[in-house]
Scaffold this motif. Sequence first.
Motif, PDB file in Angstrom:
ATOM      1  N   ASN A 142       0.927  -1.167   0.038  1.00 16.96           N
ATOM      2  CA  ASN A 142       0.140  -0.005   0.035  1.00 16.96           C
ATOM      3  C   ASN A 142       0.979   1.364  -0.087  1.00 16.96           C
ATOM      4  O   ASN A 142       0.955   1.792   1.306  1.00 16.96           O
ATOM      5  CB  ASN A 142      -1.025  -0.091   1.409  1.00 16.96           C
ATOM      6  N   TRP A 143       1.252   1.663  -1.162  1.00 19.51           N
ATOM      7  CA  TRP A 143       2.329   2.727  -1.313  1.00 19.51           C
ATOM      8  C   TRP A 143       1.573   4.165  -1.036  1.00 19.51           C
ATOM      9  O   TRP A 143       0.608   4.048  -1.590  1.00 19.51           O
ATOM     10  CB  TRP A 143       2.989   2.783  -2.736  1.00 19.51           C
ATOM     11  N   ILE A 163       4.560   0.511   4.836  1.00 21.16           N
ATOM     12  CA  ILE A 163       4.658  -0.389   5.719  1.00 21.16           C
ATOM     13  C   ILE A 163       4.345  -1.742   5.310  1.00 21.16           C
ATOM     14  O   ILE A 163       3.333  -2.022   4.851  1.00 21.16           O
ATOM     15  CB  ILE A 163       3.976   0.091   6.871  1.00 21.16           C
ATOM     16  N   ILE A 164       5.456  -2.704   5.577  1.00 19.42           N
ATOM     17  CA  ILE A 164       5.357  -4.069   4.932  1.00 19.42           C
ATOM     18  C   ILE A 164       5.383  -5.050   5.984  1.00 19.42           C
ATOM     19  O   ILE A 164       6.086  -4.581   7.105  1.00 19.42           O
ATOM     20  CB  ILE A 164       6.374  -4.604   3.944  1.00 19.42           C
ATOM     21  N   MET A 165       4.601  -6.092   6.156  1.00 18.66           N
ATOM     22  CA  MET A 165       5.120  -7.350   7.162  1.00 18.66           C
ATOM     23  C   MET A 165       4.645  -6.608   8.536  1.00 18.66           C
ATOM     24  O   MET A 165       5.214  -7.048   9.534  1.00 18.66           O
ATOM     25  CB  MET A 165       6.392  -7.692   7.005  1.00 18.66           C
ATOM     26  N   ASP A 166       3.628  -5.904   8.223  1.00 12.47           N
ATOM     27  CA  ASP A 166       3.148  -4.948   9.731  1.00 12.47           C
ATOM     28  C   ASP A 166       4.188  -3.988  10.262  1.00 12.47           C
ATOM     29  O   ASP A 166       3.511  -2.966  10.900  1.00 12.47           O
ATOM     30  CB  ASP A 166       2.717  -6.141  10.615  1.00 12.47           C
ATOM     31  N   SER A 167       5.586  -4.054  10.105  1.00  8.08           N
ATOM     32  CA  SER A 167       6.125  -3.043  11.180  1.00  8.08           C
ATOM     33  C   SER A 167       7.298  -2.587  10.264  1.00  8.08           C
ATOM     34  O   SER A 167       8.168  -1.931  10.938  1.00  8.08           O
ATOM     35  CB  SER A 167       6.457  -3.804  12.465  1.00  8.08           C
ATOM     36  N   VAL A 171      11.001   2.988   2.337  1.00  9.11           N
ATOM     37  CA  VAL A 171      11.030   4.428   1.570  1.00  9.11           C
ATOM     38  C   VAL A 171      11.661   4.009   0.046  1.00  9.11           C
ATOM     39  O   VAL A 171      12.606   3.256  -0.206  1.00  9.11           O
ATOM     40  CB  VAL A 171      12.066   5.437   2.231  1.00  9.11           C
ATOM     41  N   ALA A 172      10.725   4.194  -0.822  1.00 11.61           N
ATOM     42  CA  ALA A 172      11.053   3.894  -2.321  1.00 11.61           C
ATOM     43  C   ALA A 172      11.222   4.888  -3.161  1.00 11.61           C
ATOM     44  O   ALA A 172      10.564   6.011  -3.115  1.00 11.61           O
ATOM     45  CB  ALA A 172      10.236   2.710  -2.794  1.00 11.61           C
ATOM     46  N   PHE A 173      11.829   4.946  -4.545  1.00 11.28           N
ATOM     47  CA  PHE A 173      12.211   6.092  -5.400  1.00 11.28           C
ATOM     48  C   PHE A 173      11.909   5.162  -6.779  1.00 11.28           C
ATOM     49  O   PHE A 173      12.487   4.402  -6.903  1.00 11.28           O
ATOM     50  CB  PHE A 173      13.304   6.873  -5.168  1.00 11.28           C
ATOM     51  N   TYR A 174      10.940   5.682  -7.457  1.00 10.12           N
ATOM     52  CA  TYR A 174      10.649   5.182  -8.771  1.00 10.12           C
ATOM     53  C   TYR A 174      10.515   6.089  -9.725  1.00 10.12           C
ATOM     54  O   TYR A 174      10.308   7.192  -9.732  1.00 10.12           O
ATOM     55  CB  TYR A 174       9.283   4.385  -8.639  1.00 10.12           C
ATOM     56  N   THR A 175      10.871   5.807 -11.186  1.00  7.93           N
ATOM     57  CA  THR A 175      10.670   6.428 -12.363  1.00  7.93           C
ATOM     58  C   THR A 175       9.801   5.987 -13.257  1.00  7.93           C
ATOM     59  O   THR A 175       9.779   4.643 -13.724  1.00  7.93           O
ATOM     60  CB  THR A 175      12.129   6.602 -12.842  1.00  7.93           C
ATOM     61  N   ASN A 176       8.787   6.650 -13.986  1.00  2.00           N
ATOM     62  CA  ASN A 176       7.793   6.534 -14.805  1.00  2.00           C
ATOM     63  C   ASN A 176       8.471   6.298 -16.150  1.00  2.00           C
ATOM     64  O   ASN A 176       7.762   5.894 -17.262  1.00  2.00           O
ATOM     65  CB  ASN A 176       6.474   7.230 -14.816  1.00  2.00           C
ATOM     66  N   GLU A 177       9.611   6.743 -16.325  1.00  2.00           N
ATOM     67  CA  GLU A 177      10.375   6.500 -17.635  1.00  2.00           C
ATOM     68  C   GLU A 177      10.799   5.371 -17.979  1.00  2.00           C
ATOM     69  O   GLU A 177      11.209   4.967 -18.988  1.00  2.00           O
ATOM     70  CB  GLU A 177      11.615   7.610 -17.473  1.00  2.00           C
ATOM     71  N   ILE A 178      10.820   4.384 -17.048  1.00  2.00           N
ATOM     72  CA  ILE A 178      10.929   3.041 -17.212  1.00  2.00           C
ATOM     73  C   ILE A 178       9.773   2.323 -16.734  1.00  2.00           C
ATOM     74  O   ILE A 178       9.120   2.337 -15.693  1.00  2.00           O
ATOM     75  CB  ILE A 178      11.798   2.115 -16.160  1.00  2.00           C
ATOM     76  N   PHE A 187      10.388  -5.775  -4.097  1.00  2.00           N
ATOM     77  CA  PHE A 187       9.596  -4.515  -4.040  1.00  2.00           C
ATOM     78  C   PHE A 187       9.218  -4.014  -5.393  1.00  2.00           C
ATOM     79  O   PHE A 187       9.961  -4.145  -6.483  1.00  2.00           O
ATOM     80  CB  PHE A 187      10.594  -3.472  -3.485  1.00  2.00           C
ATOM     81  N   SER A 188       8.015  -3.814  -5.453  1.00  3.33           N
ATOM     82  CA  SER A 188       7.292  -3.516  -6.783  1.00  3.33           C
ATOM     83  C   SER A 188       6.003  -2.857  -6.274  1.00  3.33           C
ATOM     84  O   SER A 188       5.610  -2.542  -5.399  1.00  3.33           O
ATOM     85  CB  SER A 188       6.997  -4.735  -7.552  1.00  3.33           C
ATOM     86  N   GLY A 189       5.129  -2.506  -7.610  1.00  2.00           N
ATOM     87  CA  GLY A 189       3.558  -2.225  -7.287  1.00  2.00           C
ATOM     88  C   GLY A 189       3.502  -0.522  -7.529  1.00  2.00           C
ATOM     89  O   GLY A 189       2.546  -0.068  -7.385  1.00  2.00           O
ATOM     90  N   LEU A 190       4.640   0.224  -7.932  1.00  4.46           N
ATOM     91  CA  LEU A 190       4.430   1.482  -8.167  1.00  4.46           C
ATOM     92  C   LEU A 190       4.370   1.662  -9.801  1.00  4.46           C
ATOM     93  O   LEU A 190       4.636   0.856 -10.596  1.00  4.46           O
ATOM     94  CB  LEU A 190       5.738   2.147  -7.697  1.00  4.46           C
ATOM     95  N   PRO A 191       4.176   3.122 -10.089  1.00  3.27           N
ATOM     96  CA  PRO A 191       3.557   3.224 -11.436  1.00  3.27           C
ATOM     97  C   PRO A 191       5.081   3.530 -12.293  1.00  3.27           C
ATOM     98  O   PRO A 191       5.175   4.364 -13.087  1.00  3.27           O
ATOM     99  CB  PRO A 191       2.964   4.029 -11.520  1.00  3.27           C
TER     100      PRO A 191
END
Length: 259
Positions: A142-143, A163-167, A171-178, A187-191
């Motif tokens: 749930n990003w 928050i994953i696995m309850d605790s 922090v993630a950084f993603y690019t929509n250029e890829i 780790f996945s699930g971002l646009p």
Amino acid sequence: MMKSVCILVFCFWVTAGQYARAQSAHFTTSGTIEFDKNVNMYALINKRINKDNESFMQTAFEAYKKSNPQMKVLKSTLTFADNKTLFTPKAEEEMSNSFFGDEPMATQNNIVYTDLNTDKKISQKKVFEQTFLVTESPRKINWKITDETRDIAGYTCRRANAIIMDSVYVVAFYTNEITVSGGPESFSGLPGMILGVALPHDNVSWFATKVIDSTLPPSAVAPPKKGKPVDDKGFMTTLKAAFKDWGNYAQYFSKVFSL
């Protein structure tokens, strides 16, 4: 009349420029990403020192600091094509002080294949002397996307928190250029592609150092084959049984091997 014509010409010029830029924009769909996993060894080891082991562990910690840097860096690659990804660790050198060589957060135990077309993930997980082949769906995260951005490997990336696995705070950084919605490890699930991940409270991060935009053959992104086949529920049951007598370390080791 002349004013209206000028406004129309200006609007046409702006629209045409935007269209040209959109047409010239390049979105990467296939290639290889090189990652560095950065582990703060001093912080990890210090957390393992308590009143019951202090006399021995503090001495071992001081010896470790004399021959090892604070940050341990591990290399890996993420290949991606046809909306599939394969995360593969590179071989690593052993630490100068082998006493802390079994620290699971400071190793790379997983080869992770994700097929985003079929919502399927296959992970080859090494748990000390055993190897498992875990088949499951990609983790649903749930990003919460923010407005913060930073440059990673030449790409402008936007920050997201979760928050994953309850605790476990992520922090993630993603690019929509890829356009592939993958990332290192599980780790996945971002646009877009995740090029940076940090677990601030666990003293570890993964950040891309290089992105190679290239057309890859289907064989370059194939699932691992080695290991005892289990599903996620079976894997977690095995971990729980293996660490049942490990006391305070049971929860920590289960968390690390579940990432």
